[in-house]
Scaffold this active site. Structure first.
Site, PDB file in Angstrom:
ATOM      1  N   GLU A  92       4.185   1.454   2.085  1.00  0.00           N
ATOM      2  CA  GLU A  92       5.299   1.208   2.984  1.00  0.00           C
ATOM      3  C   GLU A  92       6.652   1.367   2.282  1.00  0.00           C
ATOM      4  O   GLU A  92       6.956   0.598   1.370  1.00  0.00           O
ATOM      5  CB  GLU A  92       5.206  -0.197   3.568  1.00  0.00           C
TER       6      GLU A  92
ATOM      7  N   CYS B   5       0.823  -1.216   0.000  1.00  0.00           N
ATOM      8  CA  CYS B   5       0.000   0.000   0.000  1.00  0.00           C
ATOM      9  C   CYS B   5       0.856   1.265   0.000  1.00  0.00           C
ATOM     10  O   CYS B   5       0.891   2.010  -0.970  1.00  0.00           O
ATOM     11  CB  CYS B   5      -0.910   0.020   1.221  1.00  0.00           C
TER      12      CYS B   5
END
Length: 839
Positions: free
Chosen positions: A440, A438
């Protein structure tokens, strides 16, 4: 004319046909991998686990069915059926066996599973009882941690049921030297080992396992070469025959050896990407800086006249389609949290190089172009932004955003690079970051980040503060003071922090238990050969072989908690408009509202009747619901609760550029991020916080009671660092200003900021310019990430009612995009209800 192939169909027709085949049917669960894995494990019972893993991987690659789909230029599929998925019993299996009869009809991410497959898997599963990572992890967890999970304080289901994934490997290394080169590297390291070395036993076993795994991959590619030749012999279409011959030659050359052309590099990349997901069931295996490691091969071919830009683009478009062919099945609860069949394969373009120079190149633009051509959720395209990012690159990215596909996501080098150096990365490595899954950030090929290690619902400790640590008659948190006896807001806030600190510690215990279980039962030699410094250290990534080791669980609900605490501070302790006793009662009774209460009260009545042996009919249920609804409507406190909700609604909310509230939210975020970073993991690394929920804010919101910000029981919790839906009313710039006041540096595992725009806002060149200016302004104020939905509410509502007319509608969910019609109704509602902005 390009030297690679002569196309059998036009570029646009090829992509459309590939997409059509991909989505023709419901995804299918296949049993081949599970059967082959079990066969191998039965034959290696008394061998070291690392060799068992390598031999199982080799056995799978030697025997699993392979296929070349019509019109493909890039080949390699883990399943016979498009978008099918294999299963991974070494991690967990009970959930799938329990869902055999419901997985095809569930609301989120259904899969077809044949009766024959069910029978095959049932037979396989008899071997795995007591042998999975999930069972071992559960045995390691403290009873208090298990209790907290049972009471929905946090969930660690991501890695409890599945492999870890969440990594970017050294694609560049495989492209440069191939697996023959990696085998040679392992052999040279093995030659340095002596039987009397303290780590000889484990290191030599790992190196031999790496050699075996790489040899298996080479043989697997050669199987595709033979299949392509066989298909070419039978093919009557002269152009397709030529394509198949090129495919065959590619599969002989790569990934055995280093790539010598852009086409070979594309094929080699794909084998790496796909086979990593055959070895383990981890998702978010992210291609990373594709535009950087692929560019030398593109540049060389272009300069030598071996390829045209159009053909290179077609190869990239084919890879983009293939990334949507990979799939995985999750348990029903997890499917709700990750709805949309997403594998979170994040591919990022732009940014700077290790020396601090802008790295944007032709492939950076072509990555955006590929997403425009394919218009599918994968890859989860991202772009890096800094003060020297070319303006036209951002305009190109904004053009993609304008399509409404929810891509790309935008990341700020000026925040992420220093946040990574603060975690111990060298400046050069931090500058070379990519994004995993997502949101990171990490350094590719050197990091085992354990991103998405857990979802921590910050609203639940707030509930426990009101109940003195009790939940459903059980002490789950800390037995803090009765809130009705508290005399200052500081006393209440300290009690909340006490609950947070205790529960964060339990989260760490649960994560570390799963971490150890993966190292013990499912080390990954193939993955480890592409992460430094596993070969030299003689350790897999699961054992701490990576240079950088982290664990990154994410907290969510910041907006709800901040607005809730602010409401208590103002209404109870400062303005004294309501007593704590009244507030506590209002929360217990869901502000007198029927939502949530009807279900709760009806369930209690039904359970009482069934305990007495009564047979309940649908008509009985309807009557009971009607009576219960009437009881809730006639609540004598209803008017008082409505007045309280009005008072709460009148208070300023996070997301409107109000300094007092925004800085308060910043402090609330610290209640999660600061305690977490004090903990260590079994790989010798540090815990680091993320502030994002993927899409779990919706299903986990169903498990959360009413909150003091006026949110009703069961409603979604705020997503990421975004304001509560509908509460940011001062426009997109004000919202961005508020979010930027949070400390994004300390949340080094990533933050997620969603915004939603009406399509008219990005109309024409002027709209694009304003949009880019908004991103620049937000990033100048040290925001870390932002992503957008550009779609009007009416379209989404119509798609919800008439899904057959919107099969290709892609939207941004959380840190990923998905086909809107594949999402659960509750998740669709959450996207529809987000504030629609305009300039």
């Amino acid at each position: 004319m390009a030297k690679y192939y002569v196309g059998s169909i036009t570029k646009s027709d090829r992509i459309e046909k590939l997409k059509e085949d991909l989505f023709a049917n419901m995804p299918v669960i296949e049993a081949d991998r599970a059967i082959l894995l079990t066969e191998s494990y039965k034959q290696t019972e008394h061998e070291p686990i690392i060799m068992r893993r390598a031999k199982a991987f080799a056995h799978i690659l030697k025997n699993i069915p392979i296929t070349i789909r019509d019109n493909e230029l890039i080949v390699g599929s883990s399943t016979k059926a498009p978008r099918g998925c294999q299963v991974f019993p070494e991690f967990s299996f009970e959930w799938l066996e329990a869902e055999f009869d419901t997985i095809a009809t569930r609301s989120a991410d259904p899969f077809y599973i044949a009766d024959e497959t069910k029978a095959q898997l049932h037979e396989v599963y008899t071997y795995w009882k007591g042998k999975t990572t999930s069972e071992l992890a559960a045995s390691y967890m403290a009873p208090e941690a298990l209790k907290a999970i049972d009471h929905n304080i946090f969930t660690v289901g991501n890695y409890f049921y599945n492999g870890v994934g969440h990594v970017t490997v050294q694609y560049d290394k495989v492209l440069a030297i191939g697996y023959e080169g990696i085998i040679q590297e392992a052999k040279e390291e093995l030659a340095k080992c002596h039987v009397y070395d303290e780590d000889y036993i484990t290191k030599s076993q790992l190196l031999n396992a790496i050699i075996l795994s790489c040899e298996a991959v080479i043989e697997y590619a050669e199987r595709y070469a033979r299949l392509a030749l066989s298909l070419a012999d039978e093919c009557q279409d002269i152009n397709r025959k030529k394509e198949l011959l090129y495919i065959a030659q590619n599969c002989v050359n790569v990934p055995r050896k280093g790539a010598t052309s852009f086409y070979e590099a594309c094929q080699s990349f794909w084998f790496v990407q796909m086979l990593l997901q055959v070895e383990s069931s981890g998702h978010s295996i992210s291609p990373g800086r594709f535009d950087q490691y692929m560019y030398p091969y593109f540049k060389k071919d272009m300069e030598e006249g071996n390829i045209t830009r159009e053909l290179a683009q077609e190869l990239m478009d084919c890879i983009w389609v293939k990334l949507n062919d990979l799939n995985k099945a999750r348990d029903a609860a997890s499917a709700e949290g990750f709805a949309g069949y997403s594998l979170f394969q994040n591919l990022i373009a732009g940014g700077q190089d290790a020396d601090g120079n802008d790295a944007t190149n032709d492939l950076s633009f072509m990555c955006i172009e590929a997403s425009m051509h394919v218009m599918l959720p994968q890859p989860s395209l991202s772009v890096r932004v800094w003060n020297k990012t070319p303006h036209e690159f951002l305009i190109k990215a904004a053009e993609l955003t304008r399509t409404g596909i929810g891509l790309p996501a935008y990341y700020n080098d000026e925040v992420i690079i220093p946040s990574l150096t603060n975690r111990g990365l060298t400046l050069a490595d931090a500058r070379d970051y990519n994004i995993i899954g997502c949101v990171e950030p990490q350094k590719a090929g050197k990091t085992e980040g354990w991103h998405d290690a857990a979802f921590f619902n910050m609203c639940r400790p707030l509930e426990l503060t009101f109940s003195s640590g009790m939940d459903k008659g059980v002490l789950v948190g800390v037995q803090t003071k009765d809130v009705t006896q508290m005399t200052t807001f500081e006393e209440f806030y300290d009690a909340y922090k006490t609950q947070m600190n205790y529960l964060i510690g339990l989260l760490v215990n649960a994560d570390n238990a799963i971490d150890v279980a993966h190292a013990k039962r499912c080390p990954l030699p193939f993955l480890s050969c592409m992460v430094d410094d596993c070969i030299k250290r003689g350790k897999t990534v699961q054992e701490g072989g990576a240079i950088y080791n982290f664990t990154g669980p994410q907290g969510f609900g910041i907006a709800n908690v901040a607005d809730s605490l602010y409401a208590i501070k103002k209404l109870v302790f400062e303005d004294k408009k309501v007593t704590m006793t009244e507030f506590k009662k209002a929360l217990e009774e869901n502000y007198g509202q029927p939502e949530g209460r009807v279900e709760e009260l009806t369930k209690a009545v039904l359970e009482d009747l069934m305990a007495q042996g009564a047979k309940i009919t649908e008509e009985d249920i309807a009557k009971i619901c009607a009576v219960t609804l009437e009881e809730v409507k006639n609540n004598p406190n209803k008017k008082r609760y409505e007045e309280l909700l009005d008072r709460i609604d009148e208070l300023p909310k996070f997301g409107n550029d109000i300094e007092e509230v925004d800085l308060f939210a910043r402090d609330v975020a610290y209640t999660y991020t600061r305690p977490l970073e004090t903990f260590k993991n079994p790989r010798g690394g540090q815990f680091q916080a993320g502030l994002y929920p993927v899409s779990a804010n919706v299903p986990l919101g169903k498990q959360t009671g009413a909150t003091p910000d006026g949110r009703l029981k069961g409603k979604p919790v705020a997503d990421g660092v975004s304001p509560t839906a509908g509460k940011d009313v001062n426009g997109p710039t004000a919202t961005a200003n508020s979010v930027s006041k949070l400390d994004h540096y300390i949340a080094s595992n990533g933050t997620l900021f969603n915004q939603k725009f009406h399509p008219s806002a990005l109309k024409g060149r002027e709209g694009l310019e304003k949009f880019v200016a908004l991103i620049r302004t937000y990033f100048e104020q040290k925001g870390s990430h932002v992503q957008f939905n550009v779609v009007n509410r009416e379209t989404l509502l119509d798609a919800q009612q008439n899904p057959e007319n919107y099969k290709n509608l892609v939207v941004r969910v959380a840190g990923y995009s998905a086909l809107f019609t594949t999402l659960s109704r509750s998740l669709q509602d959450d996207i529809i209800n987000r504030t629609e902005q305009g300039f």
